[in-house]
Design a protein around this motif. Structure first.
Motif, PDB file in Angstrom:
ATOM      1  N   PHE A   1      35.791  34.362  39.988  1.00  0.00           N
ATOM      2  CA  PHE A   1      35.331  32.998  39.693  1.00  0.00           C
ATOM      3  C   PHE A   1      36.448  31.974  39.821  1.00  0.00           C
ATOM      4  O   PHE A   1      36.209  30.852  40.275  1.00  0.00           O
ATOM      5  CB  PHE A   1      34.664  32.948  38.314  1.00  0.00           C
ATOM      6  N   ALA A   2      37.669  32.351  39.430  1.00  0.00           N
ATOM      7  CA  ALA A   2      38.783  31.428  39.597  1.00  0.00           C
ATOM      8  C   ALA A   2      38.943  31.061  41.074  1.00  0.00           C
ATOM      9  O   ALA A   2      39.136  29.892  41.425  1.00  0.00           O
ATOM     10  CB  ALA A   2      40.060  32.055  39.060  1.00  0.00           C
ATOM     11  N   ASN A   3      38.806  32.058  41.940  1.00  0.00           N
ATOM     12  CA  ASN A   3      38.943  31.792  43.376  1.00  0.00           C
ATOM     13  C   ASN A   3      37.806  30.941  43.924  1.00  0.00           C
ATOM     14  O   ASN A   3      38.007  30.115  44.806  1.00  0.00           O
ATOM     15  CB  ASN A   3      39.032  33.110  44.143  1.00  0.00           C
ATOM     16  N   ILE A   4      36.612  31.170  43.394  1.00  0.00           N
ATOM     17  CA  ILE A   4      35.473  30.366  43.853  1.00  0.00           C
ATOM     18  C   ILE A   4      35.720  28.887  43.556  1.00  0.00           C
ATOM     19  O   ILE A   4      35.458  28.016  44.383  1.00  0.00           O
ATOM     20  CB  ILE A   4      34.179  30.849  43.167  1.00  0.00           C
ATOM     21  N   VAL A   5      36.261  28.606  42.363  1.00  0.00           N
ATOM     22  CA  VAL A   5      36.486  27.212  41.965  1.00  0.00           C
ATOM     23  C   VAL A   5      37.727  26.642  42.646  1.00  0.00           C
ATOM     24  O   VAL A   5      37.728  25.506  43.097  1.00  0.00           O
ATOM     25  CB  VAL A   5      36.650  27.114  40.430  1.00  0.00           C
ATOM     26  N   LYS A   6      38.750  27.450  42.715  1.00  0.00           N
ATOM     27  CA  LYS A   6      40.008  26.989  43.297  1.00  0.00           C
ATOM     28  C   LYS A   6      39.863  26.761  44.801  1.00  0.00           C
ATOM     29  O   LYS A   6      40.438  25.833  45.359  1.00  0.00           O
ATOM     30  CB  LYS A   6      41.097  28.039  43.043  1.00  0.00           C
ATOM     31  N   GLY A   7      39.079  27.618  45.439  1.00  0.00           N
ATOM     32  CA  GLY A   7      38.914  27.510  46.880  1.00  0.00           C
ATOM     33  C   GLY A   7      39.589  28.655  47.597  1.00  0.00           C
ATOM     34  O   GLY A   7      40.685  29.065  47.230  1.00  0.00           O
ATOM     35  N   VAL A   8      38.897  29.196  48.590  1.00  0.00           N
ATOM     36  CA  VAL A   8      39.440  30.275  49.415  1.00  0.00           C
ATOM     37  C   VAL A   8      39.198  29.897  50.875  1.00  0.00           C
ATOM     38  O   VAL A   8      38.362  29.035  51.162  1.00  0.00           O
ATOM     39  CB  VAL A   8      38.747  31.623  49.090  1.00  0.00           C
ATOM     40  N   PRO A   9      39.942  30.516  51.796  1.00  0.00           N
ATOM     41  CA  PRO A   9      39.745  30.157  53.201  1.00  0.00           C
ATOM     42  C   PRO A   9      38.343  30.526  53.698  1.00  0.00           C
ATOM     43  O   PRO A   9      37.973  31.711  53.689  1.00  0.00           O
ATOM     44  CB  PRO A   9      40.812  30.981  53.941  1.00  0.00           C
ATOM     45  N   ILE A  10      37.576  29.521  54.062  1.00  0.00           N
ATOM     46  CA  ILE A  10      36.238  29.746  54.616  1.00  0.00           C
ATOM     47  C   ILE A  10      36.124  28.862  55.851  1.00  0.00           C
ATOM     48  O   ILE A  10      36.482  27.682  55.795  1.00  0.00           O
ATOM     49  CB  ILE A  10      35.141  29.369  53.595  1.00  0.00           C
ATOM     50  N   ASP A  11      35.670  29.447  56.965  1.00  0.00           N
ATOM     51  CA  ASP A  11      35.629  28.658  58.198  1.00  0.00           C
ATOM     52  C   ASP A  11      34.287  27.940  58.373  1.00  0.00           C
ATOM     53  O   ASP A  11      33.428  27.975  57.486  1.00  0.00           O
ATOM     54  CB  ASP A  11      35.963  29.545  59.409  1.00  0.00           C
ATOM     55  N   ALA A  12      34.121  27.294  59.510  1.00  0.00           N
ATOM     56  CA  ALA A  12      32.934  26.473  59.748  1.00  0.00           C
ATOM     57  C   ALA A  12      31.652  27.307  59.766  1.00  0.00           C
ATOM     58  O   ALA A  12      30.563  26.774  59.563  1.00  0.00           O
ATOM     59  CB  ALA A  12      33.088  25.723  61.074  1.00  0.00           C
ATOM     60  N   ASN A  13      31.793  28.608  60.025  1.00  0.00           N
ATOM     61  CA  ASN A  13      30.610  29.477  60.052  1.00  0.00           C
ATOM     62  C   ASN A  13      30.340  30.145  58.710  1.00  0.00           C
ATOM     63  O   ASN A  13      29.666  31.156  58.635  1.00  0.00           O
ATOM     64  CB  ASN A  13      30.779  30.563  61.113  1.00  0.00           C
TER      65      ASN A  13
END
Lengths: 462, 337
Positions: free
Chosen positions: B134-146
């Motif tokens: 959950f910390a990563n979901i809120v903090k942000g993780v590398p996700i591309d345009a797809n």
């Protein structure tokens, strides 16, 4: 191995393993509920002992079914993310409904049932196990609704390259469910019946066991088992007919039928050359496949070669032939096991007609513990045919397996989880079997009456 | 309010249900080797959650199923992206569930010891992993345009995620201790109380660290403003109240306030997230939201009817099951596990 093969292998390992426990849960929950109802109605202690004895085995098996089921729910997203994106709109709904409607009910009331013996009235306690039985089978229904969409997609339209639900009732009234769900429920009951027949037979042949309880258990299982196996065969037959209509390629593979025949012969035994698509050696009965497919001696059953051409014309170039040898032998093992089960169940029923189970022919009673393997063989091969026979499709006619697999999960991660699950499942299987055998052999209590004792002696000396 | 927002709220509710209920039984599992000095005590500890742990766990499975149904892209991105942590979570839940049923069905001390460790590890790992996730979901993780996660396993093990994971372990341990103090008597009860006395201040320190880290690592100020509003403040007040009640030996209220604090913290987390469901650190445009990750309006409508019909029944019968087993476990209780 490439990612697709690894993901498929993992799905096979985890799903076959999960379904090793599920049918017994489905069937035994109903049988234990029946036993406890008999206890509530008659007040006889023997039915309470019976409920507790089989209930213990039920719980040991249930735990394994539950924990391996969690993997099922997670792995669509983990290994098949593109599949999840493509059909999530439709496929996610029955899974969520299963959790909300069935899973909560099942786990809450199982807890109540296990821990509630001295906290609840007899009737409320028996209601708890009925709720477990009903919700386990409801759970199977929603999972099969999801699976039926993969077998025969209905109630959807393709929008922006994704399948979207446009008719919920079409989804839950999918014609495939009406053959698949009764087939699974009756195979669950058959599995439980053979489980009880085998273990009770073992006890009936042992002087020290509680013969009264096991005789009655054997009797209940013989009645339910016979009805259930007849149910399995009848629903299996209509499922095969449905398959000829909706997935002819699966039927052709299950029969190793290379070319279209009219009327079609059925293979009893084929050694084939899968690459060249021809028989090396075959024993075939004329017209029998037409009879099975259409309930009459005439009718065309399409062969693999023609279907491959049709599919190529419709969906473009590609291999549309599922693994024939596995499909063919899975089908034969399943049907063969089913037929043996029918004979054994009728024989068990015949034994219970007499005064004492086993007194006529205890030698044959000795085989019942081994026959427990039959439903497991049939359940596994049945699903192998259902799922492998759909290849190359993950959703029939809509999406191929190669397009369904996660694109960002590497080979290393796949190997890690495949090896991890396989090792873990192997260890747990040993522990589970150890406990099942231990509690199955356990003498729940001494014979209650003198009569049972005498029967034991007469049996042992026969 | 549109259905996408409603489903965001419903999934929040499912996670609240999960952390509030399974939270204490994870804690009880973590405390098993710490407070359970002999086999009898260990059995008493396990039996306090015996009738409930499985039903509690279903909240997580339902949350997973609900995100599959309502936000399939969220489900697909998160489950394929957080691949190895989820695998570990599965292993933990598997060994834990089996261990509860198996451990007392054989007398062999080695058998029991093995399963007791399985309960401990199986209870420790999930709060740790879910805190990290959950910390990563809120903090942000590398996700591309797809909408595909492009990071690796070690991207997930950043300091913020680890603080969140450890904090959730510590809080659930205290929460489990409070539950044990309510469900037991005598020595076991006393040992739970003295453990909370030690663990309480530790958890307070972790909570403060987590709050600071949240301000440093997430866009909480952009999402909620400098004054974060009633819910996060309420969570902090509830924690203080829990401590105060505990010091007055009112464990029932201390437990309730901890439950309130956990609920409000989970809600705060989803508040920071809204309307996103997964933050992309690659580009804000690539974040998954309740709109671009959702199912069709038709599916959302069907699922809304189903969920709003069924959830009240779930609450009623699960509540009833807690009522049935409201008595404390004593040395004389019949122990099923």
């Amino acid at each position: 191995m490439d990612a697709l093969t690894l993901a498929r292998l993992q799905f096979a390992v985890t799903t076959v393993y999960h379904f090793f426990f599920v049918p017994l849960t489905l069937g035994l929950s109903i049988l234990v509920a029946i036993m406890e109802t008999l206890y509530v109605q008659s007040g006889q202690d023997v039915y309470k002992q019976m409920t507790k004895f089989w209930g213990k085995l039920f719980i040991i098996n249930f735990a394994m079914g539950v924990v391996t089921g969690i993997v099922q729910e997670f792995q669509f997203g983990m290994n098949w993310s593109e599949y999840s994106r493509y059909v999530g709109d439709i496929f996610g709904a029955p899974l969520a409904i299963e959790a909300l409607l069935a899973f909560f009910l099942e786990s809450t009331f199982l807890g109540v049932w296990i821990f509630g013996w001295d906290k609840l009235s007899k009737k409320v306690h028996a209601t708890a196990i009925w709720l477990v039985a009903i919700s386990s089978n409801l759970s199977a229904l929603w999972i099969l609704i999801a699976n039926s969409f993969m077998q025969q997609p209905v109630g959807y339209e393709i929008i922006n390259g994704r399948a979207q639900m446009n008719d919920f009732f079409a989804l839950i009234l999918n014609p495939n469910i009406w053959t698949q769900f009764p087939h699974v429920v009756s195979s669950g009951l058959s599995t439980a019946a053979f489980f009880i027949l085998g273990i009770s037979a073992f006890h009936l042949l042992r002087a020290a066991s509680n013969h009264d309880m096991h005789r009655r258990s054997f009797q209940i299982a013989a009645i339910i088992g016979t009805l259930a196996v007849i149910g399995v065969i009848m629903t299996g037959h209509s499922q095969a007919q449905h398959m000829v209509e909706t997935q002819p390629m699966k039927m052709a593979a299950a029969e190793a039928l290379w070319d279209t025949e009219s009327p079609a012969a059925m293979s009893l035994f084929t050694v084939g050359n899968e690459k060249e698509r021809r028989d090396v050696f075959a024993i075939r009965i004329p017209r029998l496949l037409s009879l099975l497919a259409y309930n009459q001696l005439n009718g065309t059953v399409k062969g693999i070669n023609e279907l491959q051409e049709e599919f190529t014309a419709q969906y473009g170039p590609g291999n549309y032939v599922p693994p024939v040898a596995v499909s063919y032998w899975s089908f034969r093992l399943m049907v063969g096991a089913g037929m043996l089960m029918l004979l054994a169940a009728i024989y068990a029923l015949f034994l219970t007609m007499g005064e004492e189970v086993g007194s006529k022919s205890p030698r044959l009673l000795k085989f019942f513990p081994y026959l427990i393997a039959l439903p497991y063989l049939a359940n596994t091969t049945g699903w192998l045919l259902t799922e492998l026979g759909r290849a190359p499709w993950v959703v029939y006619g809509l999406m191929k397996m190669e397009d369904a697999v996660s694109i960002n999960v590497g080979i290393g991660a796949l190997w890690t989880t495949l090896i991890g699950f396989t090792l873990l499942y192997g260890v747990l299987m040993v522990a589970d079997l150890y406990l099942l055998v231990k509690y199955a052999r356990k003498n729940s209590s001494k014979p209650l009456s003198q009569k049972s004792g005498e029967a034991a002696i007469s049996l042992a000396g026969d | 309010m549109d259905l996408n927002t409603l489903w965001f709220i419903l999934i929040t509710v499912l996670y609240v249900g999960f952390f509030v209920l399974e939270g204490f039984d994870f804690g009880v599992g973590i405390l098993l080797p710490i407070l359970g000095k002999d086999d009898k005590t260990r059995r008493m500890i396990i039996n306090t959650i015996g009738p409930h742990w499985d039903g509690n766990e279903v909240w997580l499975l339902t949350a997973g199923g609900a995100s599959f149904a309502a936000f399939p892209h969220w489900y697909a991105t998160m489950f394929s992206g957080f691949y190895l942590p989820l695998f570990l979570l599965l292993v933990a839940l598997i060994i834990r569930g089996v261990a509860f049923e198996f451990r007392s069905k054989d007398e062999n001390p080695l058998w029991r010891k093995t399963w007791d460790w399985a309960i401990f590890v199986g209870s420790l790992l999930p709060p740790l992993l879910l805190g990290v996730a959950f910390a990563n979901i809120v903090k942000g993780v590398p996700i591309d345009a797809n909408m595909t996660y492009t990071g690796g396993f070690f991207n997930l093990l950043n300091p913020y995620a680890l603080i969140a994971g450890l904090t959730s372990v510590v809080i659930f341990t205290v929460y489990g201790g409070l539950f044990l103090s309510l469900k037991t008597t005598g020595k076991l009860h006393d040992s739970a109380i003295s453990l909370i006395k030690k663990a309480g201040p530790v958890s307070a320190a972790f909570i403060i660290a987590l709050v600071i880290a949240t301000y440093l690592s997430t866009d909480i100020t952009a999402q909620l403003g400098i004054n974060p509003g009633m819910i996060p403040v309420g969570a902090a007040l509830a924690i203080l109240a829990a401590g105060a009640f505990f010091n007055q030996q009112r464990q029932g209220w201390a437990f309730t306030m901890t439950a309130v604090a956990i609920s409000l913290s989970v809600i705060s987390l989803f508040e920071i997230l809204f309307p996103r469901v997964m933050v992309s650190s690659t580009s804000a445009d690539f974040s998954l939201t309740i709109y671009n990750a959702s199912s069709s309006p038709y599916t959302l409508r069907v699922m809304t009817i189903v969920a709003l019909t069924l959830v009240p029944f779930v609450l009623i019968y699960q509540g009833w099951s807690y009522w049935v087993f409201r008595q404390r476990i004593t040395e004389k209780s019949v122990l099923e596990y």
